[in-house]
Motif scaffolding. Structure first.
Motif, PDB file in Angstrom:
ATOM      1  N   SER A  52       0.824  -1.208   0.000  1.00 17.91           N
ATOM      2  CA  SER A  52       0.000   0.000   0.000  1.00 17.91           C
ATOM      3  C   SER A  52       0.857   1.257   0.000  1.00 17.91           C
ATOM      4  O   SER A  52       0.530   2.241  -0.656  1.00 17.91           O
ATOM      5  CB  SER A  52      -0.952   0.007   1.201  1.00 17.91           C
ATOM      6  N   ILE A  56       0.847   4.154  -2.877  1.00 18.38           N
ATOM      7  CA  ILE A  56       0.665   5.581  -2.574  1.00 18.38           C
ATOM      8  C   ILE A  56       1.798   6.390  -3.184  1.00 18.38           C
ATOM      9  O   ILE A  56       1.572   7.442  -3.773  1.00 18.38           O
ATOM     10  CB  ILE A  56       0.574   5.797  -1.050  1.00 18.38           C
ATOM     11  N   LYS A  57       3.027   5.897  -3.056  1.00 16.49           N
ATOM     12  CA  LYS A  57       4.167   6.600  -3.647  1.00 16.49           C
ATOM     13  C   LYS A  57       4.017   6.697  -5.159  1.00 16.49           C
ATOM     14  O   LYS A  57       4.278   7.740  -5.749  1.00 16.49           O
ATOM     15  CB  LYS A  57       5.480   5.885  -3.309  1.00 16.49           C
ATOM     16  N   THR A  59       1.252   6.605  -6.921  1.00 15.55           N
ATOM     17  CA  THR A  59       0.160   7.516  -7.233  1.00 15.55           C
ATOM     18  C   THR A  59       0.603   8.964  -7.056  1.00 15.55           C
ATOM     19  O   THR A  59       0.301   9.823  -7.887  1.00 15.55           O
ATOM     20  CB  THR A  59      -1.053   7.226  -6.332  1.00 15.55           C
TER      21      THR A  59
END
Length: 159
Positions: A52, A56-57, A59
């Motif tokens: 996850s 996130i990184k 995105t």
């Protein structure tokens, strides 16, 4: 992890006192299986967290590339070259220069150390000599460092 090992050791110790070796072996195997299952569950949870964070990184990086295109680059940020390969991303900004100790601080520390050693060697009362040498050395070192700092600032201002 410590709790799992402690629980396993407790189960093994409690069942080792039992005279029935068949049930003891089964209990030990059951405890081992539960321990391995809990370790595997922890590893799965850890991998999910890592995945996850990586998502996130990815995105955030993708959003940064789309929202903040390089204004000096005339190509669109998501443009495709003639041979259908994506355009190269702009180079990252250089990292800010790490600021270390000033010459004044370095001079004070080095001077204090040198003064303490010299004072302890020279004065017959080693403790008193070290204390006096530390104070004098720190003062001289800080003064020398301040002169160097001033010279560097002056040189930087001229450029």
């Amino acid at each position: 992890m410590k709790q799992i090992v402690l629980a396993l050791a407790t189960v093994v110790t409690l069942f080792a006192c039992n005279n029935n070796s068949a049930s003891t072996a089964a209990a030990v195997e059951q405890a081992k299986k539960q321990t391995l299952d809990s370790i595997n569950a922890v590893n799965v949870a850890k991998q999910q967290v890592i995945d996850s964070i990586n998502a996130i990184k990815h995105t955030a990086h993708k959003r940064q590339t789309v929202e903040a295109p390089d204004r000096n680059n005339y190509a669109a940020p998501n443009s495709v070259a003639a041979d259908n390969t994506p355009a190269a991303a702009p180079a990252p900004a250089p990292a800010p220069k790490k600021k270390g100790w000033s010459h004044t601080a370095k001079g004070a520390v080095v001077g204090a150390g040198a003064g303490a050693i010299t004072g302890a060697i020279v004065n017959p009362d080693h403790l008193k000599g070290a204390a006096i040498g530390t104070i004098i050395g720190a003062g001289v070192g800080a003064g020398t460092g301040a002169i160097v700092d001033h010279a560097k600032k002056k040189k930087a201002a001229q450029q």
